[in-house]
Design an enzyme around this catalytic site. Structure first.
Site, PDB file in Angstrom:
ATOM      1  N   LYS A  33      -3.036  52.217  96.848  1.00 28.79           N
ATOM      2  CA  LYS A  33      -3.822  53.454  96.812  1.00 28.79           C
ATOM      3  C   LYS A  33      -3.677  54.168  95.487  1.00 28.79           C
ATOM      4  CE  LYS A  33      -4.887  54.271 101.538  1.00 28.79           C
ATOM      5  NZ  LYS A  33      -4.892  55.118 102.711  1.00 28.79           N
ATOM      6  N   LYS A  87      -8.886  42.929 102.449  1.00 30.90           N
ATOM      7  CA  LYS A  87      -8.868  43.415 103.836  1.00 30.90           C
ATOM      8  C   LYS A  87     -10.136  44.202 104.171  1.00 30.90           C
ATOM      9  CE  LYS A  87      -6.584  47.088 104.868  1.00 30.90           C
ATOM     10  NZ  LYS A  87      -5.726  48.216 105.150  1.00 30.90           N
ATOM     11  N   LYS A  98     -11.865  50.812 106.079  1.00 28.15           N
ATOM     12  CA  LYS A  98     -12.729  51.961 106.364  1.00 28.15           C
ATOM     13  C   LYS A  98     -13.323  52.538 105.094  1.00 28.15           C
ATOM     14  CE  LYS A  98      -9.427  54.046 109.327  1.00 28.15           C
ATOM     15  NZ  LYS A  98      -8.343  54.249 108.438  1.00 28.15           N
TER      16      LYS A  98
HETATM   17  P1  TYM Z   1      -5.113  52.910 109.079  1.00 26.87           P
HETATM   18  O1  TYM Z   1      -5.834  54.157 109.432  1.00 26.87           O
HETATM   19  O2  TYM Z   1      -5.313  52.356 107.714  1.00 26.87           O
HETATM   20  O3  TYM Z   1      -5.460  51.750 110.103  1.00 26.87           O
HETATM   21  C1  TYM Z   1      -5.418  51.966 111.494  1.00 26.87           C
HETATM   22  C2  TYM Z   1      -4.917  50.750 112.235  1.00 26.87           C
HETATM   23  O4  TYM Z   1      -5.824  49.659 112.095  1.00 26.87           O
HETATM   24  C3  TYM Z   1      -5.172  48.540 111.536  1.00 26.87           C
HETATM   25  N1  TYM Z   1      -6.114  47.899 110.612  1.00 26.87           N
HETATM   26  C4  TYM Z   1      -6.395  46.602 110.607  1.00 26.87           C
HETATM   27  N2  TYM Z   1      -5.959  45.578 111.364  1.00 26.87           N
HETATM   28  C5  TYM Z   1      -6.463  44.351 111.108  1.00 26.87           C
HETATM   29  N3  TYM Z   1      -7.347  44.097 110.116  1.00 26.87           N
HETATM   30  C6  TYM Z   1      -7.814  45.077 109.331  1.00 26.87           C
HETATM   31  N4  TYM Z   1      -8.698  44.825 108.385  1.00 26.87           N
HETATM   32  C7  TYM Z   1      -7.340  46.411 109.557  1.00 26.87           C
HETATM   33  N5  TYM Z   1      -7.593  47.616 108.977  1.00 26.87           N
HETATM   34  C8  TYM Z   1      -6.833  48.508 109.647  1.00 26.87           C
HETATM   35  C9  TYM Z   1      -3.966  49.108 110.801  1.00 26.87           C
HETATM   36  O5  TYM Z   1      -2.947  48.166 110.654  1.00 26.87           O
HETATM   37  C10 TYM Z   1      -3.575  50.247 111.713  1.00 26.87           C
HETATM   38  O6  TYM Z   1      -2.813  49.791 112.803  1.00 26.87           O
HETATM   39  N6  TYM Z   1      -0.592  54.766 108.222  1.00 26.87           N
HETATM   40  C11 TYM Z   1      -1.521  54.359 109.260  1.00 26.87           C
HETATM   41  C12 TYM Z   1      -1.867  55.456 110.233  1.00 26.87           C
HETATM   42  C13 TYM Z   1      -0.676  56.076 110.865  1.00 26.87           C
HETATM   43  C14 TYM Z   1       0.146  55.509 111.886  1.00 26.87           C
HETATM   44  C15 TYM Z   1       1.142  56.481 112.154  1.00 26.87           C
HETATM   45  C16 TYM Z   1       0.120  54.299 112.558  1.00 26.87           C
HETATM   46  C17 TYM Z   1      -0.179  57.294 110.572  1.00 26.87           C
HETATM   47  N7  TYM Z   1       0.911  57.548 111.337  1.00 26.87           N
HETATM   48  C18 TYM Z   1       2.132  56.236 113.122  1.00 26.87           C
HETATM   49  C19 TYM Z   1       1.121  54.059 113.527  1.00 26.87           C
HETATM   50  C20 TYM Z   1       2.111  55.028 113.790  1.00 26.87           C
HETATM   51  C21 TYM Z   1      -2.784  53.879 108.580  1.00 26.87           C
HETATM   52  O7  TYM Z   1      -3.083  54.240 107.479  1.00 26.87           O
HETATM   53  O8  TYM Z   1      -3.569  53.087 109.368  1.00 26.87           O
END
Ligand code: TYM
Length: 338
Positions: free
Chosen positions: A118, A200, A203
């Site tokens: 990032k 990957k 979003k």
């Molecule tokens: P984030 O918002 O980037 O993604 C949300 C969840 O979706 C999964 N994910 C994917 N899995 C497979 N293939 C992909 N292309 C893909 N893109 C996203 C991510 O692994 C995630 O599980 N830091 C976290 C959000 C967060 C969080 C937490 C998660 C904040 N606090 C506490 C768990 C527990 C994040 O940025 O996920």
């Protein structure tokens, strides 16, 4: 024992409302939440506080946070069985986040892949929050004493850091935090972009053809899969080989995750048929999986009073749990009780 007296294990996870939810968010995370909803006591939230580590348009952030809640419910997370809440509504996240900043090392934070990625993408805004983000994520998790944190592969490093911070804290003060396990799906843990299978699906991808969104119309989903980048090998057969054929492997992963078929079954199904038959079949399977989610999310989104009742009840229940842990932490570290 009577069902009500059995204490269920706890599952917790969150997603940033920093963009529209994708097929990656669904297969990597939400699907696993929904599949295990009856077995656990569940906490799922919109990580709006994490989103502002990258500059957001305020109106869009507000809209996406509510859309995300509607989509959680539409995916099958019944608010009666899952505590659904908005991170910024539970002030204990910011409070424990600060405390854990003081137990997380500069070196540990420097090694986080997401920070490196990032900060490379947002060179004009490498702020402190982007760097200390994993300490807030550790707080999100540890406040609820969960057994499992269901996430995609890319978040595993953050859950491992959370475990290290929790162990360090417990080592000084006794057993305050439960040490959680990451819970990663066998198929779908890392869904790749349809236009670049080496990166990957995300979003915040600028290329709208690379990502499939939960709210995409079926015809748009079918078009994206027809145009999906496969491989330039002459073989053109459907075979699982992520090194030599990353595009086909990604489509097979998606097809497997939505249909439940194994890679061997998929290879047999498309034997002698080539990519021309395979890509539209994946598109159809995904479009049919997402169609009811999209329709239900649109219906729920129109009912603002219902959404408000869900996130208010969620904040209340989450705050109760979170404050219990926070009080324990404050006492252990020597803060005077009010
Ligand atoms: P984030 O918002 O980037 O993604 C949300 C969840 O979706 C999964 N994910 C994917 N899995 C497979 N293939 C992909 N292309 C893909 N893109 C996203 C991510 O692994 C995630 O599980 N830091 C976290 C959000 C967060 C969080 C937490 C998660 C904040 N606090 C506490 C768990 C527990 C994040 O940025 O996920």
């Amino acid at each position: 024992m009577d069902e009500n007296t059995v204490t269920k294990k706890i599952m917790l996870s969150g997603i940033q409302p920093s963009g529209d939810l994708t097929l990656g968010s669904y297969l990597g995370a939400i699907k696993n939440w929904v599949d295990r909803t009856d077995e656990f006591d569940n906490y799922y939230f919109m990580a709006d506080m994490h989103s502002i580590t990258v500059r957001q348009d305020p109106a869009a952030l507000r809209r996406r946070t509510l859309e995300q809640l509607a989509q959680y419910i539409a995916c099958g997370l019944d608010p009666e069985k899952n505590t659904l809440f908005i991170q910024s509504h539970v002030s204990a996240h910011a409070q424990l986040g600060w405390v854990l900043n003081c137990y997380t090392m500069f070196g540990e934070l420097s090694r986080m892949t997401q920070f490196k990625d990032k900060s490379a993408k947002n060179k004009d805004n490498i702020n402190g929050g982007l760097f200390t983000y994993p300490a807030l994520m550790a707080a999100d998790i540890l406040l609820y004493q969960p057994d499992y944190v269901p996430v995609g592969e890319d978040q595993k490093q953050h859950v491992e850091l959370t475990r290290n911070v929790a162990q360090r804290f417990n080592g000084i003060y006794g057993d305050v935090f439960k040490i959680p396990e990451p819970y990663i799906p066998k198929v779908g843990a890392r869904i790749m972009s349809l236009s670049d299978p080496t990166s990957k699906m995300s979003k915040s991808d600028k290329d709208p053809n690379g990502s499939v969104y939960l709210m995409d119309k079926p015809e748009d989903i079918q078009r994206k899969f027809k145009r999906a980048v496969t491989d330039s090998d002459t073989e053109r057969c459907v075979r699982y080989d992520p090194q030599a054929k990353p595009g086909v492997a990604n489509l097979m992963t998606i097809y497997s995750a939505v249909t439940g078929r194994t890679f061997a079954e998929i290879e047999a199904e498309f034997e002698g048929k080539g990519y021309g038959a395979f890509k539209p079949a994946v598109g159809d399977a995904v479009a049919e999986t997402l169609r009811p989610i999209r329709e239900e999310a649109q219906r729920i989104l129109a009912d603002k009073a219902y959404l408000e009742s869900v996130y208010k009840a969620g904040a209340e229940k989450a705050s109760y749990m979170a404050n219990k842990t926070l009080r324990k932490v404050y006492k252990k570290i020597g803060f005077v009780a009010r």
